[in-house]
Design a protein around this motif. Sequence first.
Motif, PDB file in Angstrom:
ATOM      1  N   HIS A   1       4.766  28.829  47.909  1.00 57.98           N
ATOM      2  CA  HIS A   1       3.248  29.077  48.501  1.00 57.98           C
ATOM      3  C   HIS A   1       3.626  29.987  49.909  1.00 57.98           C
ATOM      4  N   PRO A   2       3.653  31.160  49.600  1.00 54.96           N
ATOM      5  CA  PRO A   2       4.032  32.071  50.971  1.00 54.96           C
ATOM      6  C   PRO A   2       2.826  32.008  51.995  1.00 54.96           C
ATOM      7  N   GLU A   3       1.582  31.365  51.421  1.00 53.62           N
ATOM      8  CA  GLU A   3       0.591  31.341  52.459  1.00 53.62           C
ATOM      9  C   GLU A   3       0.841  30.308  53.446  1.00 53.62           C
ATOM     10  N   TYR A   4       1.636  29.370  53.170  1.00 50.95           N
ATOM     11  CA  TYR A   4       2.262  28.427  54.140  1.00 50.95           C
ATOM     12  C   TYR A   4       3.083  28.799  55.204  1.00 50.95           C
ATOM     13  N   ARG A   5       3.507  29.940  55.153  1.00 51.05           N
ATOM     14  CA  ARG A   5       4.559  30.360  56.081  1.00 51.05           C
ATOM     15  C   ARG A   5       3.760  30.772  57.584  1.00 51.05           C
ATOM     16  N   LYS A   6       2.409  30.700  57.725  1.00 51.76           N
ATOM     17  CA  LYS A   6       1.860  31.177  58.876  1.00 51.76           C
ATOM     18  C   LYS A   6       2.431  30.496  59.910  1.00 51.76           C
ATOM     19  N   PRO A   7       2.914  31.336  60.985  1.00 46.90           N
ATOM     20  CA  PRO A   7       3.326  30.459  62.377  1.00 46.90           C
ATOM     21  C   PRO A   7       2.239  29.630  63.128  1.00 46.90           C
ATOM     22  N   LEU A   8       2.954  28.670  63.893  1.00 43.98           N
ATOM     23  CA  LEU A   8       1.913  28.054  64.574  1.00 43.98           C
ATOM     24  C   LEU A   8       1.568  28.576  65.667  1.00 43.98           C
ATOM     25  N   ASP A   9       0.178  28.470  66.223  1.00 43.77           N
ATOM     26  CA  ASP A   9      -0.084  28.993  67.570  1.00 43.77           C
ATOM     27  C   ASP A   9       0.754  28.435  68.741  1.00 43.77           C
ATOM     28  N   ASN A  10       0.796  28.863  69.797  1.00 37.12           N
ATOM     29  CA  ASN A  10       1.722  28.810  70.932  1.00 37.12           C
ATOM     30  C   ASN A  10       1.438  27.502  71.714  1.00 37.12           C
ATOM     31  N   LYS A  11       0.209  27.008  71.597  1.00 39.61           N
ATOM     32  CA  LYS A  11      -0.136  25.734  72.187  1.00 39.61           C
ATOM     33  C   LYS A  11       0.442  24.753  71.392  1.00 39.61           C
ATOM     34  N   THR A  12       0.018  24.722  70.053  1.00 38.74           N
ATOM     35  CA  THR A  12       0.418  23.751  69.188  1.00 38.74           C
ATOM     36  C   THR A  12       2.124  23.609  68.946  1.00 38.74           C
ATOM     37  N   ARG A  13       2.779  24.624  68.839  1.00 39.92           N
ATOM     38  CA  ARG A  13       3.995  24.712  68.863  1.00 39.92           C
ATOM     39  C   ARG A  13       4.511  24.098  70.132  1.00 39.92           C
ATOM     40  N   HIS A  14       3.997  24.428  71.238  1.00 41.45           N
ATOM     41  CA  HIS A  14       4.629  23.803  72.618  1.00 41.45           C
ATOM     42  C   HIS A  14       4.496  22.237  72.640  1.00 41.45           C
ATOM     43  N   ALA A  15       3.537  21.944  72.220  1.00 42.82           N
ATOM     44  CA  ALA A  15       3.086  20.376  72.195  1.00 42.82           C
ATOM     45  C   ALA A  15       3.928  19.572  71.192  1.00 42.82           C
ATOM     46  N   HIS A  16       4.213  20.130  69.922  1.00 49.48           N
ATOM     47  CA  HIS A  16       4.940  19.729  69.028  1.00 49.48           C
ATOM     48  C   HIS A  16       6.349  19.564  69.527  1.00 49.48           C
ATOM     49  N   ARG A  17       7.072  20.798  70.152  1.00 50.71           N
ATOM     50  CA  ARG A  17       8.361  20.807  70.503  1.00 50.71           C
ATOM     51  C   ARG A  17       8.660  19.716  71.770  1.00 50.71           C
ATOM     52  N   GLU A  18       7.777  19.535  72.427  1.00 50.27           N
ATOM     53  CA  GLU A  18       7.769  18.725  73.555  1.00 50.27           C
ATOM     54  C   GLU A  18       7.970  17.299  73.263  1.00 50.27           C
ATOM     55  N   LEU A  19       7.229  17.100  72.051  1.00 49.29           N
ATOM     56  CA  LEU A  19       7.318  15.718  71.599  1.00 49.29           C
ATOM     57  C   LEU A  19       8.524  15.402  70.936  1.00 49.29           C
ATOM     58  N   TRP A  20       9.242  16.356  70.130  1.00 42.73           N
ATOM     59  CA  TRP A  20      10.466  15.833  69.074  1.00 42.73           C
ATOM     60  C   TRP A  20      11.674  16.524  69.716  1.00 42.73           C
ATOM     61  N   GLU A  21      11.590  17.501  70.855  1.00 42.45           N
ATOM     62  CA  GLU A  21      13.068  18.043  71.089  1.00 42.45           C
ATOM     63  C   GLU A  21      13.942  17.203  71.884  1.00 42.45           C
ATOM     64  N   PRO A  22      13.368  15.953  72.457  1.00 36.67           N
ATOM     65  CA  PRO A  22      14.477  14.733  72.946  1.00 36.67           C
ATOM     66  C   PRO A  22      15.438  14.560  71.910  1.00 36.67           C
ATOM     67  N   PHE A  23      15.044  14.781  70.468  1.00 39.19           N
ATOM     68  CA  PHE A  23      16.288  14.370  69.594  1.00 39.19           C
ATOM     69  C   PHE A  23      17.118  15.442  69.301  1.00 39.19           C
ATOM     70  N   TYR A  24      16.604  16.842  69.041  1.00 42.52           N
ATOM     71  CA  TYR A  24      17.506  17.985  69.295  1.00 42.52           C
ATOM     72  C   TYR A  24      16.575  18.908  69.244  1.00 42.52           C
ATOM     73  N   LYS A  25      16.935  19.983  69.919  1.00 39.69           N
ATOM     74  CA  LYS A  25      16.015  21.321  70.370  1.00 39.69           C
ATOM     75  C   LYS A  25      15.841  22.087  69.291  1.00 39.69           C
ATOM     76  N   ASN A  26      16.723  22.414  68.289  1.00 38.06           N
ATOM     77  CA  ASN A  26      16.789  23.543  67.341  1.00 38.06           C
ATOM     78  C   ASN A  26      15.874  23.156  66.066  1.00 38.06           C
ATOM     79  N   PHE A  27      15.253  22.027  66.034  1.00 40.36           N
ATOM     80  CA  PHE A  27      14.648  21.408  64.793  1.00 40.36           C
ATOM     81  C   PHE A  27      13.657  22.581  64.302  1.00 40.36           C
ATOM     82  N   SER A  28      13.052  22.599  62.870  1.00 39.57           N
ATOM     83  CA  SER A  28      12.318  23.307  62.348  1.00 39.57           C
ATOM     84  C   SER A  28      11.057  23.186  62.569  1.00 39.57           C
ATOM     85  N   ASP A  29       9.992  24.268  62.853  1.00 38.59           N
ATOM     86  CA  ASP A  29       8.661  23.909  62.540  1.00 38.59           C
ATOM     87  C   ASP A  29       8.110  23.892  61.251  1.00 38.59           C
TER      88      ASP A  29
END
Length: 369
Positions: free
Chosen positions: A44-72
């Motif tokens: 499903h190549p259409e699923y590759r669309k990157p996250l917008d900056n706001k969503t990505r920042h909020a997502h990483r802020e929540l889950w980076e305490p476990f480890y920083k280089n997790f996948s989106d």
Amino acid sequence: MVKTIFSKNSPLKEKLKQLMLYLSRRRGAKIVWKRRHNTVFEQHPEYRKPLDNKTRHAHRELWEPFYKNFSDATLQISRSVSGTDNPMIIPEEIFQTDIEPTLNRHPEAHYLGHKSFYNRWFNSGIFPKDLLHIVKGELLDNEYHTVSADEISTFIQNFEYPVVMKPNQETWGGNNIQFVQAPEELLSLVRSSQDAVIQEKIPQHPELSRYHPPSLNTVRVYLYRSVTDNKVHLLHAVLRTGNNTPVDNVTAGGLVSLINQNGYLHGYALDLYGGKHTNHPVTGLPFTGQIPDFEQLKELSVEIAQKLFLLRVVGLDLCYDETGRWRAVEVNTRGHSIRFSQYAGLPFFGEYTEEVLNYCKNSHWTLPE
């Protein structure tokens, strides 16, 4: 987890051991989930669309305490399938390495998933009737009396066929579940098995059978025992149906459709790699129907989960039998499929996400209890 190294409550040797174990598990999880996500994106190549900056920042802020280089990738796929951006969607590799092993940290609790003992722990009629157990090579009847090798041929003649034979532990994705049609076939299987349970085959109700008659179509229910008050809460339920397969497991080719809180299906089902189906490919039925006696299903699920001690997240498989009664088929204590709800846009822990996140940061399995 940096806290592991700085914990004052364990010796350095133990801290290093836990850290090495954690890093090994994390590396393995990253490899496995990267491989799976790449397969999803290839299909499903259409699923590759990157996250917008706001969503990505909020997502990483929540889950980076476990480890920083997790996948989106988990959130990317969830957003693409459901059309919903929700930063509380749990990265699948973090769930595997940090969340699940912290909530279900006691190895002895996984014994509760042993299929040969369900009817010892729960009232009669909730789980399938046991006909024969094979436990470490020992043959036992449904009262756990020994059946000798000389008796077994005669003993199994009295079963009502077909019967179901499955491993009594670690039945991943429906592997090695067999529907045995005759005593001669069963005898051959029994003689070559070390750990298995032979059960009645439960006839299913026409209401669930109509989605895919050849398979027993079940509902997977996930439940969470709160870390704040120990109350059991039902998180999500999904209908699982076969799809030109004898079993309904998604890894065997089946489909899953989220069940909304009102008991109606979500409108589409998903296959193993996130392909959407608004109608069943075999029967053509739309995934919009109502699950019968949904309140009864929820009550039974909570009743069972309340008796599964030392586990904070469990998955139950239930079927609707021909008499119109919900029955439990299996208890899942680990390897939970959080994508069943998350690919529909709902964070696995829903309203309890924040309490789970905080608990797992502060009481991580690598830290002493």
